[in-house]
Design a protein around this motif. Structure first.
Motif, PDB file in Angstrom:
ATOM      1  N   LEU A 203       0.831  -1.209   0.000  1.00  0.00           N
ATOM      2  CA  LEU A 203       0.000   0.000   0.000  1.00  0.00           C
ATOM      3  C   LEU A 203       0.865   1.258   0.000  1.00  0.00           C
ATOM      4  O   LEU A 203       0.551   2.240  -0.677  1.00  0.00           O
ATOM      5  CB  LEU A 203      -0.944  -0.012   1.198  1.00  0.00           C
ATOM      6  N   ALA A 204       1.946   1.223   0.768  1.00  0.00           N
ATOM      7  CA  ALA A 204       2.837   2.387   0.828  1.00  0.00           C
ATOM      8  C   ALA A 204       3.522   2.639  -0.497  1.00  0.00           C
ATOM      9  O   ALA A 204       3.932   3.765  -0.782  1.00  0.00           O
ATOM     10  CB  ALA A 204       3.882   2.188   1.927  1.00  0.00           C
ATOM     11  N   HIS A 208      -2.512  -1.602  -5.507  1.00  0.00           N
ATOM     12  CA  HIS A 208      -3.876  -1.980  -5.116  1.00  0.00           C
ATOM     13  C   HIS A 208      -3.806  -3.236  -4.264  1.00  0.00           C
ATOM     14  O   HIS A 208      -3.112  -4.194  -4.610  1.00  0.00           O
ATOM     15  CB  HIS A 208      -4.729  -2.271  -6.359  1.00  0.00           C
ATOM     16  N   VAL A 209      -4.565  -3.252  -3.153  1.00  0.00           N
ATOM     17  CA  VAL A 209      -4.664  -4.439  -2.307  1.00  0.00           C
ATOM     18  C   VAL A 209      -6.128  -4.623  -1.916  1.00  0.00           C
ATOM     19  O   VAL A 209      -6.783  -3.687  -1.443  1.00  0.00           O
ATOM     20  CB  VAL A 209      -3.809  -4.328  -1.033  1.00  0.00           C
ATOM     21  N   SER A 210      -6.640  -5.826  -2.101  1.00  0.00           N
ATOM     22  CA  SER A 210      -8.010  -6.147  -1.686  1.00  0.00           C
ATOM     23  C   SER A 210      -8.152  -7.657  -1.601  1.00  0.00           C
ATOM     24  O   SER A 210      -7.224  -8.403  -1.953  1.00  0.00           O
ATOM     25  CB  SER A 210      -9.025  -5.593  -2.691  1.00  0.00           C
ATOM     26  N   ASP A 211      -9.342  -8.111  -1.169  1.00  0.00           N
ATOM     27  CA  ASP A 211      -9.629  -9.530  -1.309  1.00  0.00           C
ATOM     28  C   ASP A 211     -10.121  -9.773  -2.737  1.00  0.00           C
ATOM     29  O   ASP A 211     -10.150  -8.853  -3.572  1.00  0.00           O
ATOM     30  CB  ASP A 211     -10.603 -10.015  -0.234  1.00  0.00           C
ATOM     31  N   ILE A 217      -9.100  -5.473   3.228  1.00  0.00           N
ATOM     32  CA  ILE A 217      -8.743  -6.519   4.186  1.00  0.00           C
ATOM     33  C   ILE A 217      -8.531  -5.886   5.554  1.00  0.00           C
ATOM     34  O   ILE A 217      -7.763  -4.930   5.687  1.00  0.00           O
ATOM     35  CB  ILE A 217      -7.489  -7.270   3.718  1.00  0.00           C
ATOM     36  N   VAL A 218      -9.232  -6.399   6.554  1.00  0.00           N
ATOM     37  CA  VAL A 218      -9.187  -5.856   7.914  1.00  0.00           C
ATOM     38  C   VAL A 218      -8.416  -6.830   8.801  1.00  0.00           C
ATOM     39  O   VAL A 218      -8.673  -8.045   8.785  1.00  0.00           O
ATOM     40  CB  VAL A 218     -10.604  -5.634   8.467  1.00  0.00           C
ATOM     41  N   VAL A 231      -5.711  -9.985  -3.683  1.00  0.00           N
ATOM     42  CA  VAL A 231      -5.250  -9.399  -4.945  1.00  0.00           C
ATOM     43  C   VAL A 231      -4.322  -8.254  -4.581  1.00  0.00           C
ATOM     44  O   VAL A 231      -4.729  -7.298  -3.918  1.00  0.00           O
ATOM     45  CB  VAL A 231      -6.414  -8.867  -5.797  1.00  0.00           C
ATOM     46  N   LEU A 232      -3.067  -8.358  -4.986  1.00  0.00           N
ATOM     47  CA  LEU A 232      -2.063  -7.317  -4.752  1.00  0.00           C
ATOM     48  C   LEU A 232      -1.448  -7.014  -6.110  1.00  0.00           C
ATOM     49  O   LEU A 232      -0.793  -7.871  -6.706  1.00  0.00           O
ATOM     50  CB  LEU A 232      -1.027  -7.824  -3.755  1.00  0.00           C
TER      51      LEU A 232
END
Length: 250
Positions: A203-204, A208-211, A217-218, A231-232
């Motif tokens: 992220l830094a 993109h980062v998500s499920d 993502i928590v 997904v990264l």
């Protein structure tokens, strides 16, 4: 809100501890005192002890969730929790490959606020200091060596890319961070310690980062398994990848 000075100090600590744990692991392997599975067990144990002791000294009020320790539940009431994987990619470490890593991340309110991933065999540490995303990626999709997702072939075809198996989750994320791949995808089964530090670093670096459904993502959940997958990727490729992963039934 976390002050800039505090954030910088936490990132610096995560970076230093990840690097020092990596040096410990390299020295342990080079000593020849252990071989095979015994080497992996010793590496997991000794790096974990090192990180736990260091965090107890440096951040005594924070909780810790580690792959190599029993979860004492203190993280549920603490304001901040360190999520660590002292040796991510134990198999690769035993095999003297370079795709193993050390993960150190700090989480507050479900978000990674400081992180570092060390890849000792490459003498590299990436952290969560924000940097601009500039380098264009190679046409590569990185996946697990042992559990490549079935849909990765569809993604590779859609993006005219090739699939490359890589070991540690941290090592896979760093391939994308370096610009040597356009995405890292995983179908499920990652734990929080596998993903927290790599996600913080990604992220830094503007990725993109998500499920798999595109959801955030928590972290610091009671169930530490990321059932939604990962997904990264470079942000420009996220729509095409999610169009495929959103059809996956988990």
């Amino acid at each position: 809100m976390l002050s800039r000075v505090a954030a910088t100090a936490d990132i610096a600590l995560a970076r230093r501890l990840a690097r020092e744990a990596g040096v410990l692991l390299m020295n342990l392997r080079d000593s020849g005192a252990h071989e095979g599975c015994a080497l992996g067990d010793a590496g997991d144990r000794e790096a974990n002890v090192f990180l736990l002791k260091a965090l107890a000294i440096e951040r005594p009020d924070d909780a810790v969730l580690s792959e190599e320790s029993v979860d004492d539940g203190m993280r549920f009431t603490a304001e901040r929790a360190w999520i660590i994987d002292p040796l991510d990619g134990t198999r690769e470490y035993r095999e003297s490959r370079d795709d193993w890593a050390v993960h150190v991340a700090l989480v507050a309110r479900g978000e990674v606020i400081a992180a570092a991933v060390a890849q000792p065999m490459r003498d590299e540490v990436f952290d969560s200091t924000p940097v601009p995303l500039t380098r264009g990626p190679q046409r590569v999709i990185v996946v697990s060596r042992s559990r490549p997702p079935a849909f990765s072939a569809d993604i590779a075809k859609a993006l005219n890319a090739r699939i490359e198996p890589v070991g540690s989750a941290g090592a896979k994320a760093l391939v994308v961070v370096r610009g040597h791949a356009l995405a890292y995808v995983h179908e499920g089964g990652l734990n929080e310690w596998d993903a927290a530090a790599p996600i913080g670093v990604a992220l830094a670096h503007g990725l993109h980062v998500s499920d798999l459904q595109g959801r955030t993502i928590v972290f610091n959940q009671r169930d530490v398994v990321l059932h939604g997958g990962l997904v990264l990727c470079r942000p420009e490729f996220a729509p095409a990848i999610l169009a495929i992963t959103k059809t996956v039934s988990l």
